[in-house]
Scaffold this motif. Structure first.
Motif, PDB file in Angstrom:
ATOM      1  N   THR A   1       0.414  -4.860  -4.496  1.00  0.00           N
ATOM      2  CA  THR A   1       1.257  -5.898  -5.092  1.00  0.00           C
ATOM      3  C   THR A   1       2.658  -5.356  -5.372  1.00  0.00           C
ATOM      4  O   THR A   1       3.665  -6.015  -5.099  1.00  0.00           O
ATOM      5  N   GLY A   2       2.716  -4.135  -5.906  1.00  0.00           N
ATOM      6  CA  GLY A   2       4.013  -3.527  -6.167  1.00  0.00           C
ATOM      7  C   GLY A   2       4.784  -3.250  -4.885  1.00  0.00           C
ATOM      8  O   GLY A   2       5.992  -3.515  -4.805  1.00  0.00           O
ATOM      9  N   LEU A   3       4.104  -2.736  -3.865  1.00  0.00           N
ATOM     10  CA  LEU A   3       4.755  -2.471  -2.582  1.00  0.00           C
ATOM     11  C   LEU A   3       5.262  -3.753  -1.937  1.00  0.00           C
ATOM     12  O   LEU A   3       6.359  -3.787  -1.370  1.00  0.00           O
ATOM     13  N   ALA A   4       4.455  -4.804  -2.013  1.00  0.00           N
ATOM     14  CA  ALA A   4       4.857  -6.078  -1.413  1.00  0.00           C
ATOM     15  C   ALA A   4       6.099  -6.628  -2.104  1.00  0.00           C
ATOM     16  O   ALA A   4       7.011  -7.168  -1.458  1.00  0.00           O
ATOM     17  N   ALA A   5       6.157  -6.480  -3.418  1.00  0.00           N
ATOM     18  CA  ALA A   5       7.322  -6.960  -4.152  1.00  0.00           C
ATOM     19  C   ALA A   5       8.572  -6.163  -3.783  1.00  0.00           C
ATOM     20  O   ALA A   5       9.676  -6.711  -3.697  1.00  0.00           O
ATOM     21  N   ALA A   6       8.385  -4.862  -3.547  1.00  0.00           N
ATOM     22  CA  ALA A   6       9.535  -4.003  -3.243  1.00  0.00           C
ATOM     23  C   ALA A   6      10.015  -4.132  -1.806  1.00  0.00           C
ATOM     24  O   ALA A   6      11.195  -3.915  -1.523  1.00  0.00           O
ATOM     25  N   THR A   7       9.106  -4.489  -0.896  1.00  0.00           N
ATOM     26  CA  THR A   7       9.457  -4.511   0.529  1.00  0.00           C
ATOM     27  C   THR A   7       9.486  -5.909   1.131  1.00  0.00           C
ATOM     28  O   THR A   7       9.834  -6.059   2.299  1.00  0.00           O
ATOM     29  N   ALA A   8       9.108  -6.935   0.347  1.00  0.00           N
ATOM     30  CA  ALA A   8       9.007  -8.315   0.838  1.00  0.00           C
ATOM     31  C   ALA A   8       7.969  -8.453   1.941  1.00  0.00           C
ATOM     32  O   ALA A   8       8.046  -9.352   2.788  1.00  0.00           O
ATOM     33  N   ALA A   9       6.963  -7.553   1.942  1.00  0.00           N
ATOM     34  CA  ALA A   9       5.885  -7.631   2.929  1.00  0.00           C
ATOM     35  C   ALA A   9       4.918  -8.757   2.567  1.00  0.00           C
ATOM     36  O   ALA A   9       4.747  -9.101   1.392  1.00  0.00           O
ATOM     37  N   GLU A  10       4.282  -9.321   3.571  1.00  0.00           N
ATOM     38  CA  GLU A  10       3.228 -10.310   3.358  1.00  0.00           C
ATOM     39  C   GLU A  10       2.013  -9.606   2.772  1.00  0.00           C
ATOM     40  O   GLU A  10       1.603  -8.547   3.260  1.00  0.00           O
ATOM     41  N   LEU A  11       1.438 -10.156   1.706  1.00  0.00           N
ATOM     42  CA  LEU A  11       0.314  -9.529   1.015  1.00  0.00           C
ATOM     43  C   LEU A  11      -0.950 -10.349   1.207  1.00  0.00           C
ATOM     44  O   LEU A  11      -0.983 -11.539   0.885  1.00  0.00           O
ATOM     45  N   LEU A  12      -2.012  -9.694   1.727  1.00  0.00           N
ATOM     46  CA  LEU A  12      -3.264 -10.376   2.011  1.00  0.00           C
ATOM     47  C   LEU A  12      -4.438  -9.518   1.551  1.00  0.00           C
ATOM     48  O   LEU A  12      -4.343  -8.289   1.480  1.00  0.00           O
ATOM     49  N   GLY A  13      -5.546 -10.164   1.264  1.00  0.00           N
ATOM     50  CA  GLY A  13      -6.764  -9.452   0.897  1.00  0.00           C
ATOM     51  C   GLY A  13      -7.940  -9.966   1.698  1.00  0.00           C
ATOM     52  O   GLY A  13      -7.952 -11.123   2.134  1.00  0.00           O
ATOM     53  N   ALA A  14      -8.935  -9.100   1.901  1.00  0.00           N
ATOM     54  CA  ALA A  14     -10.147  -9.487   2.628  1.00  0.00           C
ATOM     55  C   ALA A  14     -11.324  -8.705   2.063  1.00  0.00           C
ATOM     56  O   ALA A  14     -11.145  -7.566   1.593  1.00  0.00           O
ATOM     57  N   PRO A  15     -12.530  -9.268   2.082  1.00  0.00           N
ATOM     58  CA  PRO A  15     -13.696  -8.532   1.598  1.00  0.00           C
ATOM     59  C   PRO A  15     -13.886  -7.230   2.369  1.00  0.00           C
ATOM     60  O   PRO A  15     -13.840  -7.214   3.603  1.00  0.00           O
ATOM     61  N   SER A  16     -14.106  -6.152   1.646  1.00  0.00           N
ATOM     62  CA  SER A  16     -14.324  -4.849   2.278  1.00  0.00           C
ATOM     63  C   SER A  16     -15.555  -4.850   3.164  1.00  0.00           C
ATOM     64  O   SER A  16     -15.624  -4.098   4.141  1.00  0.00           O
ATOM     65  N   LEU A  17     -16.536  -5.684   2.838  1.00  0.00           N
ATOM     66  CA  LEU A  17     -17.776  -5.711   3.614  1.00  0.00           C
ATOM     67  C   LEU A  17     -17.552  -6.166   5.055  1.00  0.00           C
ATOM     68  O   LEU A  17     -18.393  -5.955   5.924  1.00  0.00           O
TER      69      LEU A  17
END
Length: 201
Positions: free
Chosen positions: A77-93
């Motif tokens: 979240t911090g990196l995305a805020a600093a770089t304007a990168a798209e932030l996504l999550g997915a189940p590790s399984l």
């Protein structure tokens, strides 16, 4: 499109980078100690120094280590805020290291229970659902595909241990339209138990 993937839900953490060419594909693994995250940040710093800013960041959401997953989410979240990168999550399984197209993943859910999930083509078809040991044994007898776990289980010593991979996570298909704008949270297997202070008087 360049993608940075962070996976800290198990005892083996990993960081991956995927770029436009095979020369820009990288993954590192390290012991993921929930009490000491130095190895994670050292490897992340080295990755970013080597490749620069990502266009997209993908985080493994578990189930697994809440501490590790929360660290990964907060960092992403911090990196995305600093770089304007798209932030996504997915189940590790969905990112377990296996060549099997279909597999079952089980894990310890504490309080004398286990979780069960069924994955096909890196998509979760069922679960994770909570089961008792007896219920889980019944489900496993019906399974026709490999049965895996991301942590050794004393009750199921015959089940093979395989860990999630950040490199695989970087490549899983994610519904971006549904994910954008949604705060990332670890996958909780049960509602959190909240206690309130006793009132005096």
């Amino acid at each position: 499109m360049t993608t940075l993937a962070l996976e800290l839900s198990s005892a083996v953490g990993s960081i991956a980078w995927c770029g436009a060419s095979p020369n820009e594909q990288f993954q590192t693994r390290f012991a993921n100690d929930r009490k000491h995250s130095g190895a994670f940040f050292e490897n992340l710093e080295a990755c970013l120094k080597r490749f620069g800013r990502p266009n997209r960041i993908v985080v493994g959401l578990g189930p697994g280590s809440y501490a590790g997953t929360r660290i990964a989410i907060a960092t992403a979240t911090g990196l995305a805020a600093a770089t304007a990168a798209e932030l996504l999550g997915a189940p590790s399984l969905r990112a377990i290291e296996t060549d099997a197209e279909d597999y079952v993943l089980i894990g310890d859910a504490r309080r004398h229970s286990f979780f069960f999930a069924r994955v096909s083509g890196r998509r979760c078809l069922e679960g994770p659902v909570l089961l008792t040991e007896e219920e889980l044994r019944g489900r496993l007898r019906e399974a026709t595909c490999p049965i895996l776990t991301s942590e050794p289980l004393a009750a199921f010593p015959e089940v093979e241990v395989r860990y999630p991979s950040a490199l695989i996570l970087a490549g899983v298909e994610i519904d971006v339209r549904a994910a954008i704008g949604t705060p990332l949270e670890p996958i909780y297997l049960r509602a959190p138990h909240i206690t309130f202070p006793k009132t005096v008087g």
